[in-house]
Design an enzyme around this catalytic site. Sequence first.
Site, PDB file in Angstrom:
ATOM      1  N   HIS A  93       0.812  -1.217   0.000  1.00 48.68           N
ATOM      2  CA  HIS A  93       0.000   0.000   0.000  1.00 48.68           C
ATOM      3  C   HIS A  93       0.847   1.269   0.000  1.00 48.68           C
ATOM      4  O   HIS A  93       0.342   2.352  -0.287  1.00 48.68           O
ATOM      5  CB  HIS A  93      -0.980   0.001   1.188  1.00 48.68           C
ATOM      6  CG  HIS A  93      -0.376   0.302   2.520  1.00 48.68           C
ATOM      7  ND1 HIS A  93      -0.028  -0.673   3.426  1.00 48.68           N
ATOM      8  CD2 HIS A  93      -0.050   1.476   3.116  1.00 48.68           C
ATOM      9  CE1 HIS A  93       0.464  -0.113   4.518  1.00 48.68           C
ATOM     10  NE2 HIS A  93       0.464   1.192   4.346  1.00 48.68           N
ATOM     11  N   ASP A 153       0.215  -7.547   1.553  1.00 47.31           N
ATOM     12  CA  ASP A 153       0.705  -6.172   1.678  1.00 47.31           C
ATOM     13  C   ASP A 153       2.230  -6.104   1.687  1.00 47.31           C
ATOM     14  O   ASP A 153       2.820  -5.343   2.457  1.00 47.31           O
ATOM     15  CB  ASP A 153       0.135  -5.516   2.944  1.00 47.31           C
ATOM     16  CG  ASP A 153       0.201  -3.987   2.872  1.00 47.31           C
ATOM     17  OD1 ASP A 153       0.311  -3.460   1.753  1.00 47.31           O
ATOM     18  OD2 ASP A 153       0.172  -3.341   3.932  1.00 47.31           O
ATOM     19  N   SER A 177       4.676   2.470   8.019  1.00 45.30           N
ATOM     20  CA  SER A 177       4.358   1.352   7.124  1.00 45.30           C
ATOM     21  C   SER A 177       5.567   0.973   6.284  1.00 45.30           C
ATOM     22  O   SER A 177       6.169   1.817   5.626  1.00 45.30           O
ATOM     23  CB  SER A 177       3.199   1.727   6.205  1.00 45.30           C
ATOM     24  OG  SER A 177       2.015   1.885   6.936  1.00 45.30           O
TER      25      SER A 177
END
Length: 476
Positions: free
Chosen positions: A126, A156, A230
Amino acid sequence: MRPIPTLLTLALAAAFGGFTAMALDAHLDNRASAAPVVASAVPAVAALPATVAGQPLPSLAPMLEKAMPAVVSVNTKQVVRVRNPFFDDPFFRRLFPQVPQERINESLGSGVIIDAAKGYVLTNHHVIENADDVQVTLADGRTVKAEFLGSDRDTDIALIRIPAENLTALPLGNSDQLRVGDFVVAIGNPFGFSQTVTSGIVSAVGRSGIRGLGYQNFIQTDASINPGNSGGALVNLAGQLVGINTASFNPQGSMAGNIGLGLAIPSNLTRDVVEQLITKGVVVRGTLGVETQNLTQQIAQGLGLEEARGALVTRVLAGSGAAAAGLKAGDVVTAINGHRVDNAQALHNYEGLQAVGRTVELDVRREGKPLQLKVTLKEQPRAVSGDTLDPRLSGATFVDLPESLRQSGLKGVLVSEVERGSRAAQSQLASGDVILASSSGEFSDLASWRASFQPRPQQLVLSILRGNGRGQLLMR
């Protein structure tokens, strides 16, 4: 000499925090007093001793000095066309030629160098999704353009490569050895603050059942993970990469800040995905070849089970690994490879994390009696062309739903592409439609969607989800 006991270390840390707080309070509350304070009686600097019982005080600094250069900042740019209906008219375009027709969306995340020689960098899917340009900023300030190698939306994980020398890589640890209570450190770029370190413990392992995310086997930690973290590193005290930070759970939204519920993708899962991305460019998953549903108390009693726990097999697809192993409709799967299966979603989640050709052992209850079966997983189809199913679907291509939608409770297949002027397009089927049901028969995923066309139905009616609306299409 013996190492300092853990309780002593924690006691010293608590004492230091309390001492600092009292000293600060005394400084801020320096009111007039009856007797003057003798300056020489107050120490100039409050400091902990260098050693206790002959042992130096523990510090994460030596480990972090080696690990932090492997964590990078990932900057992405995406060119988005601005849709303005006024500019469909040539008159307005001539009247306002300077109004921009495009805008650039930028985002910031983190990444981890896992191979210094080849320049491999791990990050989240993402973070780089739909990016037109990816720049990586190293810990030493260098910025280089990254090359996209591959990604897997459903776990992911993304892999990129940077052309740079003198890199530092983090060795991959064994995430299966993590225990609840182990100390871990998160390194990343939250809110753009580069090379930020937070620490905590492993709060849980094997965490799953979180709506809106993909295949799940998360490490949960109370180390602070915020927007920008992230793709960053979760490391153990040996400086090994044990997880890729991917999300934080907050009912108030991600921008509300950390509340001690951070999630990381285990390094062992990451290792399997990276290997496939390097060798194949895509991730191919294995499948049992079954459809399942949750048990109700009434169904459980009818099957002679003491509790409504497990995944009830409702269909076994022909030619599947499950069919070869002898699994039957009506069987209840209660465990897979020793992992407890509470419901159909738990079985689907575990299955989706397995590679093609892997053999798993199922604990099954058949007519109330225990049974063990070994199933070799076969390749899961990635896409199905409509003309192989039914001429009325010619021109359409179907794929499985993104796992994030499936984890949210949606079942069906996704229309990934419809050729202009094709038979499917003439029946108003469109790219992005989700097919929820069909007159061809029951299905829950791509494999069972394909099986539902044997035989082909006389009339083909599709129930679809388009945006927020639902409707039906008669395919001609």
